[in-house]
Design a protein around this motif. Sequence first.
Motif, PDB file in Angstrom:
ATOM      1  N   LYS A  56       0.823  -1.206   0.000  1.00  0.00           N
ATOM      2  CA  LYS A  56       0.000   0.000   0.000  1.00  0.00           C
ATOM      3  C   LYS A  56       0.859   1.259   0.000  1.00  0.00           C
ATOM      4  O   LYS A  56       1.992   1.257   0.472  1.00  0.00           O
ATOM      5  CB  LYS A  56      -0.918  -0.009   1.221  1.00  0.00           C
ATOM      6  N   ALA A  57       0.273   2.327  -0.536  1.00  0.00           N
ATOM      7  CA  ALA A  57       0.935   3.628  -0.515  1.00  0.00           C
ATOM      8  C   ALA A  57       1.110   4.069   0.932  1.00  0.00           C
ATOM      9  O   ALA A  57       0.229   3.862   1.775  1.00  0.00           O
ATOM     10  CB  ALA A  57       0.114   4.649  -1.290  1.00  0.00           C
ATOM     11  N   LYS A  58       2.255   4.653   1.235  1.00  0.00           N
ATOM     12  CA  LYS A  58       2.549   5.077   2.601  1.00  0.00           C
ATOM     13  C   LYS A  58       2.991   6.532   2.607  1.00  0.00           C
ATOM     14  O   LYS A  58       3.578   7.028   1.647  1.00  0.00           O
ATOM     15  CB  LYS A  58       3.643   4.199   3.219  1.00  0.00           C
ATOM     16  N   THR A  59       2.690   7.190   3.723  1.00  0.00           N
ATOM     17  CA  THR A  59       3.131   8.564   3.910  1.00  0.00           C
ATOM     18  C   THR A  59       4.245   8.581   4.933  1.00  0.00           C
ATOM     19  O   THR A  59       4.074   8.139   6.072  1.00  0.00           O
ATOM     20  CB  THR A  59       1.979   9.457   4.402  1.00  0.00           C
ATOM     21  N   THR A  88       4.855   7.435  -0.724  1.00  0.00           N
ATOM     22  CA  THR A  88       5.393   6.343  -1.547  1.00  0.00           C
ATOM     23  C   THR A  88       4.229   5.709  -2.296  1.00  0.00           C
ATOM     24  O   THR A  88       3.173   5.454  -1.708  1.00  0.00           O
ATOM     25  CB  THR A  88       6.088   5.273  -0.685  1.00  0.00           C
ATOM     26  N   PRO A  89       4.371   5.435  -3.588  1.00  0.00           N
ATOM     27  CA  PRO A  89       3.240   4.917  -4.377  1.00  0.00           C
ATOM     28  C   PRO A  89       2.922   3.464  -4.034  1.00  0.00           C
ATOM     29  O   PRO A  89       3.743   2.736  -3.479  1.00  0.00           O
ATOM     30  CB  PRO A  89       3.757   5.025  -5.813  1.00  0.00           C
ATOM     31  N   GLU A  90       1.713   3.068  -4.376  1.00  0.00           N
ATOM     32  CA  GLU A  90       1.316   1.673  -4.219  1.00  0.00           C
ATOM     33  C   GLU A  90       2.112   0.810  -5.194  1.00  0.00           C
ATOM     34  O   GLU A  90       2.341   1.197  -6.339  1.00  0.00           O
ATOM     35  CB  GLU A  90      -0.186   1.532  -4.509  1.00  0.00           C
ATOM     36  N   GLY A 115       7.399  -7.721   2.118  1.00  0.00           N
ATOM     37  CA  GLY A 115       6.844  -6.369   2.203  1.00  0.00           C
ATOM     38  C   GLY A 115       5.406  -6.235   1.767  1.00  0.00           C
ATOM     39  O   GLY A 115       4.870  -5.114   1.715  1.00  0.00           O
ATOM     40  N   ALA A 116       4.736  -7.354   1.472  1.00  0.00           N
ATOM     41  CA  ALA A 116       3.353  -7.285   0.972  1.00  0.00           C
ATOM     42  C   ALA A 116       2.373  -6.972   2.100  1.00  0.00           C
ATOM     43  O   ALA A 116       2.425  -7.574   3.166  1.00  0.00           O
ATOM     44  CB  ALA A 116       2.975  -8.594   0.301  1.00  0.00           C
ATOM     45  N   ASP A 117       1.472  -6.018   1.850  1.00  0.00           N
ATOM     46  CA  ASP A 117       0.388  -5.718   2.790  1.00  0.00           C
ATOM     47  C   ASP A 117      -0.842  -6.566   2.495  1.00  0.00           C
ATOM     48  O   ASP A 117      -1.624  -6.872   3.387  1.00  0.00           O
ATOM     49  CB  ASP A 117       0.012  -4.228   2.714  1.00  0.00           C
ATOM     50  N   GLU A 118      -1.005  -6.904   1.235  1.00  0.00           N
ATOM     51  CA  GLU A 118      -2.123  -7.763   0.827  1.00  0.00           C
ATOM     52  C   GLU A 118      -1.593  -8.872  -0.072  1.00  0.00           C
ATOM     53  O   GLU A 118      -0.697  -8.651  -0.884  1.00  0.00           O
ATOM     54  CB  GLU A 118      -3.182  -6.948   0.076  1.00  0.00           C
ATOM     55  N   LEU A 119      -2.194 -10.036   0.063  1.00  0.00           N
ATOM     56  CA  LEU A 119      -1.755 -11.216  -0.681  1.00  0.00           C
ATOM     57  C   LEU A 119      -3.004 -11.893  -1.249  1.00  0.00           C
ATOM     58  O   LEU A 119      -3.929 -12.238  -0.508  1.00  0.00           O
ATOM     59  CB  LEU A 119      -1.030 -12.178   0.262  1.00  0.00           C
TER      60      LEU A 119
END
Length: 466
Positions: A56-59, A88-90, A115-119
């Motif tokens: 995911k995109a992070k600030t 940071t972009p998705e 580093g995956a937030d979703e799988l």
Amino acid sequence: MKPVAAAIIAASVAFAPAVWAETIPESQASEIRLPDFTKLVEENGKGVVNISTVQKAKTLQGFPGLSREEAEIFRRFGFPFPFGPQQTPERRGTGSGFIVSSDGIILTNAHVVEGADELTVRLTDNREFKGKVLGSDKKTDIAVVKIEAKDLPVLKIGSSENLKVGEWVAAIGSPFGLENTVTAGIVSAKSRSLPSDRQYVPFIQTDVAVNPGNSGGPLFNMKGEVVGINSQIFSTSGGFMGLSFSIPIDLAIQIKDQLVKDGHVTRSRIGVGIQSVNQALAEAFGMKTPHGAAITQVEKDGPAAKAKLQEGDIIVSVNGQTIRSANELPIKIATFKPGTTVTLGILREGKEIKVPVTVEAVKDENASNAKPVAQEAQHGKLGIAVKNLSAEELKAQEIESGVLVTDVRDPALRAGIKVNDIILSANGRPVKNTKGLANIIKGAKKVALLVKRGSNRLFIAVDMAK
């Protein structure tokens, strides 16, 4: 698929006179067949999955790598850094995996899910499941993913130990997202060591077409058994160039079992520094052929020290299995459960002995940094100038004896000896002082020097006859 860094190497081509192939009799021609993979794919394709990942995109607040106070100092001096919140972009990725348990246990590469937030795991019948990483091990590039499903098709696990060079193999995966793609080739080599951080993996090398997206997918033998997990390629372009590498399934299953049970991997060690034996060292040690792992350092109070192993010993086997190079030793030792006693074949002073060693769990080791030492000395026939070390210098270097190299000429220079190296032993005998070194090499044509260089130790063979 993770490319291995490569350099473009020019190759010279020699032309030989043409040789005409003999005509194959018609009776034999009907018997010559290329392998048919249709049955293999039909029976096993459903057990291979596509894995999609999302980061995911992070600030991020401030400038990466700088504390708020440090960033403020740069801002006040007018540095053109973007000091506000950074977005940071998705990121999305894709890879492969395969089912090893009907209740949803899937094997893949660690770098696929890192580093995956979703799988998302997609089966060949287009069903999709959210995946959860049960554990991953970067040092072998193995990860275990779990999905909530039942009665899934399970692939049959084979033995990478029984795999032979020249044997036909096939890969199924999702190169560039193209699901259930089948490619085939042969085993090119076994037990390959690559210039990467996968120091515990004796890779299977094949010429099977493997590309980004194949990572984590299975490598099959002709029986339809999984014998490896596709992991890396050697490429100058980022795409397939005829060199692909797979993790042996025997190792992968060991890692998988630990990750499922404990969530992490425990490896074993014996507490030695080692290097491979090349031709020059083999001649210096009186060996017929270069093989084994030469011990350059024995850790104090470690398993090897307790077993009375010595610097200059050459480990040639573990529980009867031959050690061909230093790369193979940590791989074999790592597979044993801590507390296991293994039998090492040791070559010492030209004779092979058997030594039992009880392995211990790998722990983080803090390497000490050697400090520069003063120089002064006298040249000898090795082509080096050496000086004795004071008690304080020996203590600072954490050694009991040795002499410091202060100047280098041939043949030592040609062999790789450097100024500030500390010579610990010569031909397996400890060097206590400059006179002792002279006595050891007297009359010798070749000598194997154990050298301390910074925090490392290595053997260097010097041919004094050249």
